[in-house]
Design an enzyme around this catalytic site. Structure first.
Site, PDB file in Angstrom:
ATOM      1  N   ASN A  10     -20.508  44.905  28.802  1.00 33.40           N
ATOM      2  CA  ASN A  10     -20.107  43.512  28.591  1.00 33.40           C
ATOM      3  C   ASN A  10     -19.798  43.329  27.102  1.00 33.40           C
ATOM      4  O   ASN A  10     -20.716  43.267  26.282  1.00 33.40           O
ATOM      5  CB  ASN A  10     -21.266  42.606  29.034  1.00 33.40           C
ATOM      6  CG  ASN A  10     -20.938  41.134  28.854  1.00 33.40           C
ATOM      7  OD1 ASN A  10     -19.880  40.778  28.333  1.00 33.40           O
ATOM      8  ND2 ASN A  10     -21.862  40.275  29.274  1.00 33.40           N
ATOM      9  N   ARG A  91     -17.337  43.748  32.502  1.00 35.20           N
ATOM     10  CA  ARG A  91     -17.187  42.306  32.688  1.00 35.20           C
ATOM     11  C   ARG A  91     -15.921  41.858  31.953  1.00 35.20           C
ATOM     12  O   ARG A  91     -15.755  42.132  30.765  1.00 35.20           O
ATOM     13  CB  ARG A  91     -18.388  41.576  32.101  1.00 35.20           C
ATOM     14  CG  ARG A  91     -18.208  40.084  32.178  1.00 35.20           C
ATOM     15  CD  ARG A  91     -19.170  39.348  31.298  1.00 35.20           C
ATOM     16  NE  ARG A  91     -18.869  37.938  31.332  1.00 35.20           N
ATOM     17  CZ  ARG A  91     -18.997  37.125  30.297  1.00 35.20           C
ATOM     18  NH1 ARG A  91     -19.432  37.575  29.146  1.00 35.20           N
ATOM     19  NH2 ARG A  91     -18.705  35.856  30.403  1.00 35.20           N
ATOM     20  N   HIS A 182     -18.033  31.745  34.732  1.00 36.81           N
ATOM     21  CA  HIS A 182     -19.380  32.056  35.234  1.00 36.81           C
ATOM     22  C   HIS A 182     -19.362  32.453  36.708  1.00 36.81           C
ATOM     23  O   HIS A 182     -20.385  32.367  37.396  1.00 36.81           O
ATOM     24  CB  HIS A 182     -20.337  30.835  35.122  1.00 36.81           C
ATOM     25  CG  HIS A 182     -20.674  30.418  33.730  1.00 36.81           C
ATOM     26  ND1 HIS A 182     -20.870  29.101  33.393  1.00 36.81           N
ATOM     27  CD2 HIS A 182     -20.887  31.136  32.612  1.00 36.81           C
ATOM     28  CE1 HIS A 182     -21.171  29.026  32.117  1.00 36.81           C
ATOM     29  NE2 HIS A 182     -21.184  30.250  31.612  1.00 36.81           N
ATOM     30  N   ARG A 243     -20.143  22.943  22.973  1.00 40.98           N
ATOM     31  CA  ARG A 243     -18.838  22.513  23.513  1.00 40.98           C
ATOM     32  C   ARG A 243     -18.947  21.105  24.084  1.00 40.98           C
ATOM     33  O   ARG A 243     -19.968  20.761  24.687  1.00 40.98           O
ATOM     34  CB  ARG A 243     -18.373  23.466  24.611  1.00 40.98           C
ATOM     35  CG  ARG A 243     -17.895  24.789  24.086  1.00 40.98           C
ATOM     36  CD  ARG A 243     -17.612  25.761  25.212  1.00 40.98           C
ATOM     37  NE  ARG A 243     -18.468  26.922  25.124  1.00 40.98           N
ATOM     38  CZ  ARG A 243     -18.676  27.784  26.107  1.00 40.98           C
ATOM     39  NH1 ARG A 243     -18.096  27.616  27.266  1.00 40.98           N
ATOM     40  NH2 ARG A 243     -19.470  28.811  25.936  1.00 40.98           N
ATOM     41  N   GLU A 387     -25.996  38.871  36.365  1.00 48.55           N
ATOM     42  CA  GLU A 387     -24.568  39.198  36.453  1.00 48.55           C
ATOM     43  C   GLU A 387     -24.352  40.707  36.413  1.00 48.55           C
ATOM     44  O   GLU A 387     -23.470  41.237  37.075  1.00 48.55           O
ATOM     45  CB  GLU A 387     -23.814  38.514  35.313  1.00 48.55           C
ATOM     46  CG  GLU A 387     -23.768  37.007  35.515  1.00 48.55           C
ATOM     47  CD  GLU A 387     -23.483  36.232  34.255  1.00 48.55           C
ATOM     48  OE1 GLU A 387     -22.344  35.795  34.089  1.00 48.55           O
ATOM     49  OE2 GLU A 387     -24.404  36.045  33.443  1.00 48.55           O
TER      50      GLU A 387
END
Ligand code: AMP
Length: 401
Positions: A10, A91, A182, A243, A387
């Site tokens: 990743n 990923r 996600h 954010r 994940e």
């Protein structure tokens, strides 16, 4: 019989996470991270058998140097792992409309990932570097590299959810639409949730809340994503660490025309200076936020705004469930650990048949899985996301096919 292991990679902008996973028994045998590339602080650390090792890298470190170190220094010490790695799962943040599921990486796939970089300029180019460097460091696995996309799980969402109210040609010509993010996490926790509640995933309806530094909510019907809060990019939706999430687009015109902020400054403000950091004026870290809730007015307000937005999303997604909601699922650093956020959010949803059990809620954190609802409520689950495991499992399936 030899075991078959998957190396999961990743790549972030200045870091690289890696894990060696047995996709059958779901065990992570080795995991680590290399961080602070191009900085004197650069290091690589890894964990195996409950012990941790750390090694400082040179100032000129990079994704390539970290992968080379993994292949030629770390894995040399563990031949029983190295020799059993049968494939590498990468990923990839954005797959555009082209990639609706995980794929074996070919030259064409690399071109597709490059094309989708327009929507993830900070991630896709770096992840392409990760693929090229992995081929150099693990040449015998050149044709055994798999791309797993954060966006592909959301490719089942219908037009009414993915099209914006813009002239249609922005979609037709430029592919401007909702892609979500996600996806790997939402898919993983929904599958785990269906197993925990003894339901088939093909007949499982749930709303998954991945709450971390980046946060998103997904409506899942019959195991498929049908709406999600992130949009063209991960800036839309919930209030996040830094954010802003949903805002009136006219705020951008105001910032530009009245406040004379240029487009880069606006982008930086909305992406890195907003959300919980901007609202508290202190931090985006929910551990600090939870410990100081009610001690500081800005923190109290920021939490209320976060919870207000999250509960509105969950409530609005209930109407997409075809009159059958099997579970609400919390995951991500905040979803897995924040007793406060879970309690305040579920309290707002009482009218929809959700009811939290305070004792259960307090007990489920730090990697625990379980229900946190009272008997008279829709099941509310906390499930730690994984994940990497889902990437390893997808990789294993594709390689065996
Ligand atoms: P993630 O991006 O999934 O790693 O989640 C990061 C967020 O989870 C940060 O805001 C952390 O402060 C928050 N978090 C991690 N552990 C806890 C905890 N024990 N209690 C509250 N928030 C936590």
């Amino acid at each position: 019989m030899s075991i078959k292991l998957i190396l999961v990679i990743n790549c972030g902008s200045s870091s690289l996470k890696f894990a060696i996973i047995n996709p059958i028994n779901k065990k992570t045998l080795l995991s680590g991270i290399a961080e602070y590339f191009n900085d004197i602080k650069a290091y690589i650390k890894w964990r195996i058998d409950n012990s941790e090792e750390k090694f400082f890298l040179t100032k000129k470190s990079s994704h390539g140097i970290a992968l080379n170190f993994l292949a030629n220094k770390i894995l040399i010490m563990y031949p029983e792992l190295f020799e059993n790695i049968i494939a590498i799962g990468h990923r990839i943040v954005h797959g555009g409309e082209k990639f609706t599921q995980s794929v074996i990486i070919t030259d064409n796939v690399m071109k597709g990932i490059k094309k989708a970089s327009i929507f993830a300029p900070l991630h896709n180019p770096i992840q392409l570097i990760g693929i090229k460097e992995a081929i150099k460091s693990f040449p015998h696995l050149r044709k055994k590299q798999i791309a797993v996309f954060d966006t592909s799980f959301h490719q089942t969402i219908p037009k009414e959810s993915y099209l914006y109210g813009l002239p249609l040609y922005f979609y037709k010509k430029y592919k401007i639409r909702r892609y979500g993010a996600h996806g790997t996490s939402h898919k993983y926790v929904s599958k785990e949730g269906s197993k925990l509640l003894n339901k088939s995933i093909d007949n499982f309806n749930c709303i998954t809340c991945h709450l971390g530094n980046g946060s998103s909510v997904t409506a899942i019907c019959n195991g498929k994503s049908i709406d999600t809060s992130m949009g063209l990019t991960p800036l839309e939706g919930l209030i996040m660490g830094t954010r802003c999430g949903d805002i009136d687009p006219a705020i951008i015109f105001y910032m530009n025309k009245k406040l004379k902020m240029n487009i880069n400054l606006i982008e930086n403000t909305l992406t890195n200076k907003s959300g919980m950091l901007g609202l508290t004026n202190i931090t985006s870290d929910f551990r600090y936020i939870e410990n100081n809730y009610l001690k500081n007015k800005n923190i109290e307000n920021a939490v209320k705004i976060f919870v207000h937005r999250l509960s509105k999303y969950i409530a609005s997604y209930t109407i997409l469930m075809n009159n059958k909601l099997d579970a609400i699922i919390f995951t991500g650093g905040i979803g897995e650990n924040s007793i406060l956020i879970r309690e305040l959010t579920i309290k707002k949803l009482k009218i929809l048949g959700m009811n939290i059990n305070k004792k259960l809620n307090i007990n489920i954190k730090h990697g625990k899985t379980g229900l946190i609802n009272n008997n008279n409520s829709i099941p509310i689950l906390v499930i730690p996301t994984n994940e990497e495991l889902l990437i390893a499992q997808d990789t294993f399936i594709l390689i065996n096919n």
